[in-house]
Design a protein around this motif. Structure first.
Motif: not given
Lengths: 77, 435
Positions: A1-6, A34-35
């Protein structure tokens, strides 16, 4: 899974990234974190209040920091 | 150990060392700057923190929790009526925006997926200038006239700037992609309840800060002599509301009231009673479930964000500019020469300086206070307040990535122009009325 922090780099956004890393680690998730810090990319994802969190491209939380248990719940889904 | 990792700390150490080494301790001006800085800090601590800043933080925190962003953004969507969009954009900054990190994403969103360039520019300009904390503290520290002028000026000119941006670039308005979607939050609490809570908070803030009037008769004096009675009524309203609607246990609120009443009965002074009451109230909220505890969380978040910045701002402003009537490190003649009086040059200088300088949230207030004391005119002060918080160099760079270079330059020029004009106008109004 891919977690993105915005987040554009405000203190809360940094906190969010740190929390996401810690929680993912403790849950032993197989994921990339990823950010996303470009404001254009953030808005393109439909988010207008940071910090926000997206899992596999879907925004699951925006505008506030979750607490530990809430974040665990979100990520273990 | 590699040089690459540690050069920053090394540089910092060298700077601190050089500052300590060459500190002109025996210079009278240096000494007076240091004393002034401490005096100003004490003035803020004694006069502004408990009665003004604490309730203002609770108001800001409450707005963040109780007013859903979604409810406001609804009026700034792609199909929003233009008149409504401009109106909402120009005032919603007071609710939505406390620092530029919240303003910019909202701005980009309104521009790209919402009501377009005009309302987005209006929002970008008005947002930081009219946030609740800034207006309350401006009115308290710099005087009610500047506080009101700042709020009104920001709202009016944001609409003008928005309309101008729209007119200048009307041919370029691109087709925007699908509008933004907001997940509807649980919006269960009725509007009336929120209005009552906020009206009580604002009432408490206003009456607790009611200044002593110059004459000993008349309405103002009557209100002043009753100020703690009226404030207590509002405090009781807030307590009752939080039991009824925010799920705070009644015995906790009774305890809060007991703490505040006890402090005032023991003659500890109004400040102590108020401060202890607020602290106890924060505890009551924090230990309850749901919105009450989110309220404290947001308030605490704002406090952590803003208070350190304000602390540094007050110290620096005090050292550089001194309190009104006294000098800090910068001679008053310099200030007088640059921004004294109400000439167009002085207003323009204040606007340009304000536009490029970075003011952390609220630090513009002690700085303007110092400048006013050192001989700055009222007009340039307003110009600085209007151009300052809305723009800064780092901020412009982010705006540029959203708008492009040409539009950014237009926007910045408009802000500087508007701030200058409103400064000149404000400086011309004779203000004899004292509240």
């Amino acid at each position: 899974m891919r977690i993105q922090v915005l987040g554009t780099g405000c203190p809360k956004c940094k906190k969010m990234e740190e929390m996401a890393r810690r929680t993912a680690e403790s849950l032993n998730l197989d994921c990339t974190i990823e950010k996303v810090s470009s404001i254009n990319d953030i808005v393109a994802m439909g988010v207008m209040s940071t910090p926000a969190l997206a899992v596999d491209g879907v925004v699951v939380l925006a505008g506030r920091l979750p607490d530990e248990t809430e974040l665990r719940e979100i990520l273990s889904r | 150990m590699s040089f690459k990792d540690s050069w920053k700390s090394l540089l910092l150490m060298l700077v601190v060392f050089a500052a300590a080494f060459y500190m002109p301790l025996s210079s009278e001006r240096f000494q007076s700057g240091v004393t002034e800085s401490l005096h100003l800090l004490q003035e803020y601590a004694r006069e502004h923190v408990i009665l003004c800043l604490l309730p203002a933080l609770f108001i800001a925190g409450g707005l963040a929790v109780f007013l859903k962003k979604e409810a406001v953004m609804k009026y700034l969507g792609p199909r929003a009526k233009k008149v409504v969009a401009y109106g909402v954009a120009s005032v919603s900054g007071s609710i939505l925006a406390v620092c530029s990190c919240t303003v910019l994403p909202l701005f980009a969103g309104i521009y790209k997926m919402g009501a377009g360039l005009g309302p987005a520019s209006a929002f970008l300009y008005a947002g930081p200038a009219i946030n609740v904390l800034a207006i309350i503290l401006s009115a308290r520290v710099l005087g009610i006239e500047i506080g009101v002028a700042r709020a009104v000026g920001a709202v009016v000119f944001s609409v003008v700037i928005g309309l101008l941006m729209h007119l200048i670039y009307r041919r370029e308005e691109q087709e925007r992609s699908a509008g933004f979607q907001f997940t509807e939050g649980d919006d269960s609490q009725p509007l009336v309840q929120r209005v009552i809570i906020f009206a009580s908070l604002v009432g408490l803030l206003i009456f607790a800060n009611w200044g002593s009037p110059e004459t000993a008769t008349g309405l103002w004096h009557g209100v002043w002599s009753m100020k703690w009675v009226i404030s207590t009524v509002f405090a009781v309203l807030i307590g009752t509301a939080s039991v009824l609607w925010l799920g705070v246990k009644a015995w906790k609120i009774v305890l809060v009231a007991a703490v505040a009443a006890g402090a005032s009965l023991l003659d500890a002074g109004a400040l102590a009673a108020f401060g202890l009451g607020v602290a106890a109230f924060a505890w009551a909220l924090a230990t309850s479930e749901g919105e009450g505890s989110r309220w404290v969380e947001e308030t605490w978040g704002f406090a952590k964000l803003i208070l350190p910045l304000l602390f540094v701002g007050v110290i620096v402003a005090g050292a550089l500019l001194g309190r009104p009537g006294r000098e800090g490190w910068i001679p008053s003649e310099w200030v007088e020469a640059a921004v004294g009086g109400n000439s167009i040059g002085a207003n323009l200088f204040a606007s340009v300086a304000g536009a490029f300088m970075y003011f952390a949230t609220l630090t513009e207030i002690p700085i303007v206070q110092g400048l006013l004391g050192a001989g700055m005119g009222r007009g340039p002060a307003l110009a600085l307040l209007l151009a300052g918080p809305a723009l800064s160099l780092p901020n412009m760079l982010v705006i540029r990535t959203v708008l492009g270079t040409k539009k950014t330059i237009t926007f910045v020029s408009l802000v500087v122009l508007m701030a200058t004009i409103s400064g000149v106008l404000f400086g011309m109004i004779p203000l004899e009325v004292q509240l």
